[in-house]
Each structure stands twice: as structure tokens, then as C-alpha cells.
Design an enzyme around this catalytic site. Structure first.
Site, PDB file in Angstrom:
ATOM      1  N   LYS A  22       0.917  -1.306   0.230  1.00 59.15           N
ATOM      2  CA  LYS A  22       0.456   0.086  -0.068  1.00 59.15           C
ATOM      3  C   LYS A  22       1.120   1.671   0.475  1.00 59.15           C
ATOM      4  CE  LYS A  22      -2.378   1.002   3.645  1.00 59.15           C
ATOM      5  NZ  LYS A  22      -2.907   1.777   4.337  1.00 59.15           N
ATOM      6  N   SER A  23       2.105   0.940   0.818  1.00 55.95           N
ATOM      7  CA  SER A  23       2.621   2.039   1.218  1.00 55.95           C
ATOM      8  C   SER A  23       3.366   2.582  -0.527  1.00 55.95           C
ATOM      9  CB  SER A  23       3.440   2.251   2.112  1.00 55.95           C
ATOM     10  OG  SER A  23       3.370   2.507   3.616  1.00 55.95           O
ATOM     11  N   ARG A  27       2.719   6.125  -3.268  1.00 55.08           N
ATOM     12  CA  ARG A  27       3.958   6.416  -3.475  1.00 55.08           C
ATOM     13  C   ARG A  27       4.315   6.450  -5.480  1.00 55.08           C
ATOM     14  NH1 ARG A  27       4.486   5.479   1.729  1.00 55.08           N
ATOM     15  NH2 ARG A  27       5.691   6.482   2.522  1.00 55.08           N
ATOM     16  N   GLY A  94      -4.697   8.127   5.432  1.00 56.53           N
ATOM     17  CA  GLY A  94      -4.050   9.211   5.950  1.00 56.53           C
ATOM     18  C   GLY A  94      -2.528   9.223   4.997  1.00 56.53           C
ATOM     19  N   GLN A 169       4.814   9.213   6.841  1.00 60.33           N
ATOM     20  CA  GLN A 169       3.485  10.174   6.337  1.00 60.33           C
ATOM     21  C   GLN A 169       4.387  11.435   6.657  1.00 60.33           C
ATOM     22  OE1 GLN A 169       0.013   8.914   8.145  1.00 60.33           O
ATOM     23  NE2 GLN A 169      -0.071   7.317   7.043  1.00 60.33           N
ATOM     24  N   ASP A 315       1.200  -1.406  11.784  1.00 60.39           N
ATOM     25  CA  ASP A 315       0.779  -1.610  11.347  1.00 60.39           C
ATOM     26  C   ASP A 315       0.347  -3.113  11.870  1.00 60.39           C
ATOM     27  OD1 ASP A 315       0.719   0.561   9.953  1.00 60.39           O
ATOM     28  OD2 ASP A 315       1.194   0.426   8.710  1.00 60.39           O
ATOM     29  N   ARG A 346      -6.347   1.633  18.051  1.00 61.92           N
ATOM     30  CA  ARG A 346      -5.943   0.054  17.979  1.00 61.92           C
ATOM     31  C   ARG A 346      -5.418  -0.473  19.498  1.00 61.92           C
ATOM     32  NH1 ARG A 346      -3.455   0.146  12.283  1.00 61.92           N
ATOM     33  NH2 ARG A 346      -5.248   0.172  10.729  1.00 61.92           N
ATOM     34  N   ARG A 388      -7.843  -3.326   9.374  1.00 66.76           N
ATOM     35  CA  ARG A 388      -6.655  -4.443  10.049  1.00 66.76           C
ATOM     36  C   ARG A 388      -7.244  -4.456  11.083  1.00 66.76           C
ATOM     37  NH1 ARG A 388      -2.338  -3.587   6.545  1.00 66.76           N
ATOM     38  NH2 ARG A 388      -1.843  -0.925   7.058  1.00 66.76           N
TER      39      ARG A 388
HETATM   40  C1  S3P Z   1       2.427   5.151   6.461  1.00 67.93           C
HETATM   41  C2  S3P Z   1       2.847   4.836   7.496  1.00 67.93           C
HETATM   42  C3  S3P Z   1       2.260   4.518   9.011  1.00 67.93           C
HETATM   43  C4  S3P Z   1       1.568   3.212   8.686  1.00 67.93           C
HETATM   44  C5  S3P Z   1       0.810   3.896   7.537  1.00 67.93           C
HETATM   45  C6  S3P Z   1       1.520   3.849   5.976  1.00 67.93           C
HETATM   46  C7  S3P Z   1       2.895   5.294   4.806  1.00 67.93           C
HETATM   47  O1  S3P Z   1       2.252   5.716   9.280  1.00 67.93           O
HETATM   48  O2  S3P Z   1       1.155   3.488  10.176  1.00 67.93           O
HETATM   49  O3  S3P Z   1      -0.138   2.673   7.245  1.00 67.93           O
HETATM   50  O4  S3P Z   1       3.114   5.038   3.494  1.00 67.93           O
HETATM   51  O5  S3P Z   1       4.388   6.052   5.176  1.00 67.93           O
HETATM   52  P1  S3P Z   1       2.851   7.001  10.313  1.00 67.93           P
HETATM   53  O6  S3P Z   1       3.364   7.487   9.125  1.00 67.93           O
HETATM   54  O7  S3P Z   1       2.085   7.556  10.926  1.00 67.93           O
HETATM   55  O8  S3P Z   1       2.868   5.804  11.626  1.00 67.93           O
END
Ligand code: S3P
Length: 427
Positions: A22-23, A27, A94, A169, A315, A346, A388
């Protein structure tokens, strides 16, 4: 709201893959959009979170199409985005709202970003504060604490930011703003969070400098389009890994999973608990390490975890709690206060739902203590709209006596469309 019923499962066996990371998927779309040339993405996750990112870039004039399973992003360069005609909706994601805040702050246009009801109560100050120091004009509800966010693009200036949280993030939002800022921008974090932004920007030809916990970027660097192969998401694989460990007689191979060291805390902890997990066939896809993961069911023992390990498995705590519920002895997780500001709180939601199975679990301010036992009892689970939580509790349902019903199971589409089918295919 949809409901899914889960029952005691026979062993999980065979070979499988999990959807793309996902991350990395977020990007690849974002960087592809602001690169010069066409970026080809193989294995992009089509979860709802990534679709929010994709739609936002389409709304800013970026052409994104698909040909034979490869997603093509026609990048328009650093200054090629156009003003969106409507509010951008980050949905539950987020990553979309926080990373894009940094990107949008340095544009020459106005934009507004919002999200779903869970997103709109998640903290945004953590990005608004440093971006404002860079000169950004960005406003949110309650003095900038919450979305919707309203962003008046402007010329930014580089800063050196000392982040109080280890958050990819936050780090990525500042790095993206730094691409548009005058001079040098640097971010220092207390412990290393996932580094996909740094790796992928490098893959697109951007120069970053890393010294310990500090990463720096010089503004004005152009990105060159590239080929991305998105590895399987270790955060999705984690549900199958724990399922295979706790369902007796299982033996499973999950192919092509991303094993970036900033993400593999879950494998380290499950191994320390006695889990039989091996990594095979290690390779590199577009700067990201990848491997096949082989899991055999194991007798697990409780552990104590905290400190620098937490950002490497943040996560995975919901599913780690399920493993701990079936382990011998106690598991104590501390230093994980960030769990309170995820898609749900969580610490609260894991404690509430896991205790319905008969597990004794104590909530700590920054973690939890879980007492393992030999059996769980089926129950009715609330997902709290958190993908999750829904998946972790479904994994617990695989070993519980009687039926477990997951209410609000549609949340799973955020990151792992086809989750129940994947499980069924292995039993
Ligand atoms: C993510 C960073 C994490 C993670 C989220 C995805 C990202 O959050 O929990 O599921 O893709 O950069 P944080 O940066 O708030 O820790």
C-alpha cells in the site's frame, strides 16, 4: 455494513501471493504524476486507499490508464499539476492526505482535501506545523487539527525539522514539500520509520542525503519516470503468516513479499516467539528488497517488545496481538502510543475485540499486555471501520470454537481486496 462469518479452519497449505504494498503503491502514483515521462507500475494495489490517491491526481489533470495489468502514469513534471475543480477526497487514507498536504503546499494553486469520518478525526497538526514553518498556507478545522484541509499553494522555504514522532507520513510530507522549497530541507526522526519515499525518490533520480536519523533534500530537483514493480505488502502477508503459525498443520509459501528492513519487525518478533518462518529467494524490485516467505505452524511463546522495533511493525500490532493470544505466557507491547491515532484507536479496539474471544488483555497508555491461552471462543466482532481490526479478528476466528461474525468487514477493501477468498483458497 456487511458481515462475514468465519469458522474454525483446516490447515493452510500451498503457495500464494498477497496484493501490492500500500505504501509503495501510493508513492508510485504520486511520484509518477510529478515525474517527467511515463511511469509504468506493475502490481499496483487496487485497494480503496490507493484509489483515493489515483483519483486525486486524475482530478489534477494527470492521465492514468491501465494496459495488460500495468498502470501507466503520464507524468507532467514538477510543475505540471493543475488546480482541481472540486474537493479532493482522501477517503480512509492517512497516507494520501498527509503526503499530499506536503505536495500541494508548494503548488501555484488552491486545493481542499478531506476524508471519511474516521480520517476527519485523525491528527493533521503533525504535518501542518512543519509545513507552516516552511511558509505553507494550510488550514484545517479546530485550529488546524483536523481535515478538511484548505491549502493555498505558495513558494516554500527549506527548514531543518526535528520530528517528535517516528512517522513516515510526516517525514514524507516534509520531503515532498522540500522538493518544491528553496534551499535544503531536512527531517530528523527519533527512530527510523519506513523509508519507501527515500528509496523511490532515489529510483526516480532524486538525490537525498542520509546521515543517521536525518534525511535531507535539495529543492527543485526533477524526477525521471521509471519502471516500478510493487512487491507484495508485508502488512497484508502478516495476516496469513499469523494464520499459518496458529492453525495447526499449516505450511505456506507467500511469494514476492516486500522485506524492506523498516517493515520486517513482525517477522523478527514472530521468530523470537518461536515461529518457524524462513525467507527465500531474496531479490530487489526498484530499490526494494523482496523475498518468498515460508511459514510452518509453531508453538508460540509470549515476548516483550518496545523501543525502536515499534515503527518497524506498527501496522501489524493487531495481528501480533492475535498471535500473542495463542502463545504460551504473557506478551507485553509498550512504546506504541501511535496506535491510538491509526484508522481506529487500536489499543482500545484490539483490547475490546480480542477480549470477546475470551483473551485476557490489559490496555496500557502506550500498548497492551496479552495473556495467551489454549483456545478462543467465537464471538461477534465490530471492525470500527478499520481494515486491520477486521482482518486480525478474522484470523482469530480461524482457531476459535464456534462461529465468529465480523461486522463491518467491507473495511478490508481499503488494503486487501479478496482477503477472505485468499484464505479460502489455502484451506
Ligand atoms: C504509512 C506510514 C505509517 C503507517 C501507515 C502507512 C506510509 O503511518 O501506519 O499505514 O505509507 O507512510 P505513520 O507515518 O503515521 O506512522
Amino acid at each position: 455494513m456487511s458481515k462475514v462469518s468465519v469458522n474454525k479452519s483446516p490447515s493452510l497449505r500451498g503457495e500464494t501471493k498477497v496484493p501490492g504494498d500500500k505504501s509503495i503503491s501510493h508513492r508510485s502514483l504520486m511520484f509518477g504524476a510529478i515525474a517527467n515521462g511515463e511511469t509504468h507500475i506493475r502490481g499496483l494495489l487496487k485497494g480503496e486507499d490507493n484509489m483515493s490517491t489515483l483519483k486525486a491526481f486524475r482530478a489534477m489533470g494527470i492521465e492514468i490508464t491501465e494496459r495488460e495489468g500495468t498502470v501507466l502514469v503520464k507524468g507532467k513534471g514538477l510543475h505540471g499539476l493543475s488546480e482541481p475543480g472540486d474537493v479532493l477526497d482522501a477517503g480512509n487514507s492517512g497516507t494520501t492526505i498527509r503526503l499530499m498536504s506536503g505536495l500541494l503546499a508548494g503548488q501555484s494553486f488552491y486545493s481542499v482535501m478531506t476524508g471519511d469520518r474516521y480520517q476527519r478525526v485523525r491528527p493533521m497538526k503533525r504535518v501542518i506545523e512543519p509545513l507552516t514553518q516552511m511558509g505553507a498556507r494550510i488550514y484545517g478545522r479546530d485550529g488546524g487539527r483536523f481535515a478538511p484541509l484548505s491549502i493555498v499553494g505558495t513558494q516554500l522555504k527549506g527548514i531543518a525539522y526535528d520530528s517528535p514522532v517516528a512517522s513516515a507520513q510526516v517525514k514524507s510530507s516534509i520531503i515532498l514539500a522540500g522538493l518544491y522549497a528553496d534551499g535544503l530541507t531536512s527531517v530528523t526522526e527519533p527512530t527510523l520509520s519506513r523509508d519507501h519515499t527515500e528509496r523511490m525518490l532515489g529510483h526516480f533520480g532524486v538525490k537525498l542525503d542520509r546521515q543517521g536519523m536525518t534525511v535531507s533534500i535539495k529543492g527543485g530537483q526533477e524526477l525521471s519516470a521509471g519502471e516500478i514493480i510493487v512487491p507484495g505488502d508485508i502488512s497484508s502477508a502478516a495476516f496469513l503468516i499469523v494464520a499459518a503459525l496458529i492453525v495447526k498443520g499449516s505450511e505456506l509459501k507467500i511469494k514476492d513479499v516486500g522485506v524492506n528492513p523498516t517493515r520486517t519487525g513482525i517477522v523478527d518478533v514472530l521468530k523470537a516467539m518461536g515461529g518457524d518462518i524462513t525467507l527465500e529467494n531474496e531479490r530487489v524490485f526498484a530499490g526494494e528488497p523482496v523475498a518468498d516467505i515460508v511459514i510452518r505452524s509453531s508453538h508460540l511463546k509470549g515476548v516483550e517488545i518496545g523501543g525502536d522495533l515499534i515503527p518497524r511493525l506498527i501496522d501489524e500490532v493487531p495481528v501480533l496481538a492475535v498471535a500473542a493470544a495463542m502463545a504460551e505466557g504473557k506478551t507485553k507491547i509498550t512504546g506504541a502510543r501511535e496506535l491510538r491515532v491509526k484508522e481506529s484507536d487500536r489499543i482500545k479496539t484490539v483490547s475490546a475485540e480480542l477480549s470477546k474471544f475470551g483473551t485476557r488483555i490489559e490496555e496500557l497508555d502506550d500498548g497492551m499486555v496479552i495473556e495467551g491461552r489454549e483456545s478462543l471462543s467465537g464471538c461477534n466482532i465490530n471492525s470500527y471501520g478499520d481494515h486491520r481490526i477486521a482482518m486480525a479478528m478474522a484470523v482469530a476466528g480461524l482457531i476459535a470454537d464456534g462461529e465468529t461474525v465480523i461486522d463491518g468487514s467491507e473495511a478490508i477493501d481499503v488494503s486487501f481486496p479478496g482477503f477472505f477468498e485468499a484464505l479460502k483458497g489455502l484451506t
